[in-house]
Scaffold this motif. Structure first.
Motif, mmCIF file in Angstrom:
data_model
loop_
_atom_site.group_PDB
_atom_site.id
_atom_site.type_symbol
_atom_site.label_atom_id
_atom_site.label_comp_id
_atom_site.label_asym_id
_atom_site.label_seq_id
_atom_site.Cartn_x
_atom_site.Cartn_y
_atom_site.Cartn_z
ATOM 1 N N THR A 59 0.826 -1.205 0.000
ATOM 2 C CA THR A 59 0.000 0.000 0.000
ATOM 3 C C THR A 59 0.858 1.252 0.000
ATOM 4 O OG1 THR A 59 -1.747 -1.216 1.131
ATOM 5 C CG2 THR A 59 -1.876 1.183 1.202
ATOM 6 N N PHE A 62 1.904 1.869 -3.480
ATOM 7 C CA PHE A 62 0.790 2.408 -4.268
ATOM 8 C C PHE A 62 0.616 3.899 -3.999
ATOM 9 C CE2 PHE A 62 -3.649 3.771 -4.136
ATOM 10 C CZ PHE A 62 -3.967 3.684 -5.476
ATOM 11 N N VAL A 63 0.653 4.268 -2.723
ATOM 12 C CA VAL A 63 0.469 5.670 -2.335
ATOM 13 C C VAL A 63 1.601 6.534 -2.894
ATOM 14 C CG1 VAL A 63 0.469 7.226 -0.334
ATOM 15 C CG2 VAL A 63 -0.953 5.167 -0.328
ATOM 16 N N SER A 65 3.331 6.009 -5.564
ATOM 17 C CA SER A 65 3.243 6.140 -7.027
ATOM 18 C C SER A 65 2.000 6.898 -7.475
ATOM 19 C CB SER A 65 3.291 4.770 -7.698
ATOM 20 O OG SER A 65 2.154 4.008 -7.366
ATOM 21 N N SER A 66 0.917 6.809 -6.720
ATOM 22 C CA SER A 66 -0.332 7.453 -7.137
ATOM 23 C C SER A 66 -0.504 8.857 -6.566
ATOM 24 C CB SER A 66 -1.540 6.608 -6.703
ATOM 25 O OG SER A 66 -1.719 6.679 -5.293
ATOM 26 N N GLY A 67 0.138 9.129 -5.431
ATOM 27 C CA GLY A 67 -0.049 10.423 -4.778
ATOM 28 C C GLY A 67 -1.375 10.535 -4.045
ATOM 29 N N GLN A 68 -2.070 9.414 -3.856
ATOM 30 C CA GLN A 68 -3.375 9.400 -3.185
ATOM 31 C C GLN A 68 -3.298 8.613 -1.888
ATOM 32 O OE1 GLN A 68 -6.129 11.064 -4.412
ATOM 33 N NE2 GLN A 68 -4.607 11.832 -5.852
#
Length: 178
Positions: A59, A62-63, A65-68
């Motif tokens: 996770t 993911f955060v 790479s996505s910035g979310q």
């Protein structure tokens, strides 16, 4: 970024843990192809995680790479999230928020809240603290010119269009600093 103790970064992680009721958390700095742990709370179990490295995955990856931000219940056997937030094994729940102004330079990650899962309010609170952590992390980066007022205005305008709630919180914080 060196592995030296940074009281500000530890205070941010401690505030996030306390505000959400999480069991533990840490702040990861994106260092090339890996994360480096730059702060952790609690650190009373005799294991100093600061300075350790981990792959950019799960996770937190993911955060980054996505910035979310992301909050989730962790599936049993989810090996990508083993050790998340500094937990000794696989956490039951986790919350991760990106840190950085113009680009993601870190991730604030918490695990195992008292209630068993993180709330929307927890995501908002941790996202705001991650914004502060991003500034603190950026201060340790090699000296670069600060963004111009026009660049800041443009970034705030984009944020207002994309996420009006987050924009309002950041705008109030900036206004308080002026």
């Amino acid at each position: 970024m060196s592995a030296t103790t940074r009281p500000t970064l530890h205070a941010i992680v401690r505030a996030a843990v306390d505000a959400t009721g999480a069991a533990r958390g840490w702040l990861l700095h994106v260092a090339g192809a890996e994360f480096t742990v730059v702060a952790a709370h609690p650190h009373d179990d005799g294991v100093d995680l600061v300075g350790t490295q981990r792959p950019i995955q799960g996770t937190a990856g993911f955060v980054a790479s996505s910035g979310q931000p992301a909050a989730m219940q962790v599936r049993p056997g989810d090996n990508d999230n083993t050790g998340a937030g500094g937990s000794p094994g696989l956490p039951a729940a986790l919350l991760a928020a990106p840190c950085g102004v113009e680009e993601v330079i870190g991730v604030l990650e918490l695990v195992d809240p008292d209630g068993g899962s993180f709330t929307f309010d927890d995501v908002e609170t941790v996202s705001l603290l991650a914004d502060v952590a991003g500034v603190a992390l950026d201060e340790n980066e090699p000296a670069s010119a600060p963004p111009t007022p026009a660049a800041l205005a443009d970034a705030l305008s984009r944020l207002e269009r994309a996420d009006s709630v987050r924009y309002a919180a950041i705008a109030r914080a900036v206004q308080a600093l002026l």
